[in-house]
Design an enzyme around this catalytic site. Structure first.
Site, PDB file in Angstrom:
ATOM      1  N   LYS A 113       0.846  -1.190   0.000  1.00 24.68           N
ATOM      2  CA  LYS A 113       0.000   0.000   0.000  1.00 24.68           C
ATOM      3  C   LYS A 113       0.881   1.240   0.000  1.00 24.68           C
ATOM      4  O   LYS A 113       1.950   1.254   0.632  1.00 24.68           O
ATOM      5  CB  LYS A 113      -0.899  -0.016   1.238  1.00 24.68           C
ATOM      6  N   SER A 188      -9.617   1.088   1.957  1.00 24.88           N
ATOM      7  CA  SER A 188      -8.665   1.995   1.344  1.00 24.88           C
ATOM      8  C   SER A 188      -7.512   1.282   0.638  1.00 24.88           C
ATOM      9  O   SER A 188      -6.696   1.932  -0.022  1.00 24.88           O
ATOM     10  CB  SER A 188      -8.105   2.946   2.408  1.00 24.88           C
ATOM     11  N   SER A 211     -10.566  -1.914   5.619  1.00 23.30           N
ATOM     12  CA  SER A 211      -9.788  -1.478   4.454  1.00 23.30           C
ATOM     13  C   SER A 211      -8.933  -2.536   3.772  1.00 23.30           C
ATOM     14  O   SER A 211      -8.390  -2.282   2.707  1.00 23.30           O
ATOM     15  CB  SER A 211      -8.891  -0.296   4.833  1.00 23.30           C
TER      16      SER A 211
END
Length: 561
Positions: A113, A188, A211
């Site tokens: 990420k 996310s 997420s």
């Protein structure tokens, strides 16, 4: 004038990062073109076999990097999933001794990420004001990966603010769902999910309200939400530094379940508590994994609804298909009535935004685009309290919607005194769940990961509060796994002819505005397996048992073009 200059700098920084990414991808001359026979062989081989071949010298790490670099380039062309492209640097890490090629992840490329710190590369979190914030040294995640033999090679897209089940920002653009480009891949950690669905191997994301789990459900991959203290947390950038009312946790995501188990076991085996002070010195417990891999009969609690948004037909069908498979194996299904999930949604929302949305807004530049879900939260936070109270009265007594009214009533910035009261309520709520689970005595819970499949782009404006199935377990800090089970079927998953959205509460209305089985046809649908705190070994073993029980009906991964 100051605002205008701020906006100009914002546009310049966004253009700079997008041009930098494009130039790096253009420079990867050996990473374009069709997949070779060797590429397909690498993609389809079990991870343990790949690691053994690297150890034996039968397979070179550069071959693995070139295969997965090619996967990443193709996935990016389709979904816009990449941010920092580190492949050229990774080639150097392989040869200069930065990576321990005798480790348990030898030669395995791992995507990260965008928030995770890698020395020499930005961690923008989608904010243009973070452009140029590259750390000098690797963060703990990156250090552990390199010491384990893994190759960090790309970073992936996410929503600005990190508070969304979408993945869009001005710096990198919009990431799309690999199954249908009109829909979100989740958030996310959505860029990770898109890459993994299209052939990536392993990724690491973070989860504060779902997420890593919503992206797994939306995009058709596997993820594990670890309990706090089981996985490294240090060395990252964030939109909400200091937010600990509902702690964020970093956790693994993979294309296959076998990879998820192997990778989690390998990372815990690296003794991450020696890299990050926040990690408990808790070794991997193979005896627990074995216990649940061989247990003859499970007692399974099914949480059919969170009491806020009933699951859509597609999500109900995924649960029911799993139930059928488990009953066929002789397991016991128990109907449960846990402590109010709605209470968790109320508490979690207030704890997560106790600052009045000020911190995540503080990083914005003038004119910078905001995620529509985060923008909705900020709008209600900024609404003058007398006006908000009138709105609350109208919702509660005119619309007779206690659910939405209860969420809106106290939606304002908290004082330290009020914040401490909320934390006290959180601990009381956790104790309720602890006592309840002891009494009901189930091995695990089976729940939907979300009320609906993937949301269409910008749908979080309506569905921002529809996150109870995942957020609940962040609040109590339980270990959860999400795995894909089926796809939306436009015939099987239609809403009943007598369905009346106007009879739903405000949160459910927002979610069901977006549900359209025909438009969603083919999108993945997952299930969530919930254990108690720090039960990663158990949850992974149970996920494997479920996958085996599904047999030929198990989820079919996307083909690799």
């Amino acid at each position: 004038m100051v605002f205008f200059l701020d906006y100009i700098q914002h546009k310049r920084d966004c253009k700079f990062k997008q041009n930098e990414r494009a130039e790096r991808i253009r420079g990867l001359t050996q990473y374009h073109g069709p997949f070779t026979t060797q590429d397909r062989d690498i993609i389809n081989k079990p991870i343990e076999e790949l690691v053994n071949e690297v150890h034996d010298g039968a397979l070179q790490p550069i071959d693995l990097l070139r295969t997965y670099g090619k996967v990443a380039v193709k996935a990016h062309e389709k979904t816009n999933c990449l941010t920092e492209v580190m492949i050229s640097a990774a080639e150097g890490w392989i040869t200069d001794g930065s990576i321990n090629l005798k480790g348990p992840l030898a030669g395995i490329p791992v995507s990260l990420k965008d928030t995770i710190n890698v020395g020499g590369f930005d961690s923008t979190v989608g904010y243009s004001s973070f452009v140029g914030n590259k750390p000098v040294e690797d963060g703990p995640h990156t250090k552990i990966l390199k010491d384990a033999g893994a190759i960090p090679y790309v970073k992936t897209n996410m929503p600005i603010t990190l508070l969304s089940f979408e993945s869009t920002n001005d710096v990198w653009g919009r990431c799309t769902n690999p199954h249908n480009n009109k829909y979100s891949p989740g958030g996310s950690t959505g860029g990770e999910a898109a890459l993994l669905a299209l052939g990536g191997r392993i990724g690491i994301g973070s989860d504060v309200a779902g997420s890593v789990r919503a992206p797994a459900h939306f995009s058709g991959i596997y993820s594990l939400r670890c309990s706090t203290g089981r996985w490294p947390k240090g060395g990252f950038a964030t939109s909400m530094p200091g937010q600990e009312g509902v702690p964020s946790v970093y956790s693994p995501m993979t294309r296959t379940l076998d990879d998820l188990t192997y990778f989690t076991r390998a990372m815990v085996g690296m003794q991450p508590w020696k890299y990050d002070h926040s990690v408990h010195p808790l070794p991997w417990r193979p005896e627990i994994e074995e216990e649940y891999a061989s247990k003859e009969k499970f007692r399974i609690g099914v949480m059919r609804t969170d009491g806020v948004v009933d699951p859509s037909p597609a999500c109900i069908r995924a649960i029911e298909e799993t139930e059928v498979a488990l009953r066929r194996e002789g397991h016991e299904i128990v109907e449960i009535d846990p402590p109010s999930p709605y209470e968790a949604l109320q508490l979690g929302a207030l704890l997560l935004n106790a600052d009045g949305c000020k911190v995540f807004k503080s990083f914005f530049r003038f004119g910078e685009w905001n995620d529509p879900g985060a923008d909705q939260m900020d709008f209600f936070m900024r609404l003058p309290r007398p006006l908000k109270y009138v709105y609350y009265l109208w919702v509660k007594y005119v619309r007779r919607d206690d659910v939405w009214a209860g969420l809106v009533k106290d939606w304002h910035e908290k004082s330290v005194f009020e914040q401490w009261q909320l934390v006290s309520k959180r601990e009381t709520y956790r104790a309720k769940w602890f006592d309840w689970w002891n009494k009901v005595d189930v091995d695990f819970l089976l729940t939907p990961p979300n009320a609906t499949p993937a949301v269409p782009h910008d749908g979080m404006k309506d569905a921002v509060s529809s996150c109870g199935y995942t957020f609940l377990f962040n609040l109590v800090d339980y270990t959860c796994g999400v795995m894909p089970v089926t796809h939306v079927d436009k015939h099987l998953d239609r809403l009943p002819s007598n369905f009346n959205i106007k009879k739903l509460n405000g949160v459910a209305q927002g979610a069901y505005k977006l549900y359209d089985a025909e438009a969603m046809h083919g999108l993945p649908v997952g299930i969530q397996i919930v254990g108690r705190r720090l039960e990663e070994e158990k949850v992974l073993a149970i996920m494997k048992r479920i996958e085996n029980a599904l047999g030929d009906e198990r989820y079919q991964l996307l083909d690799i073009d």
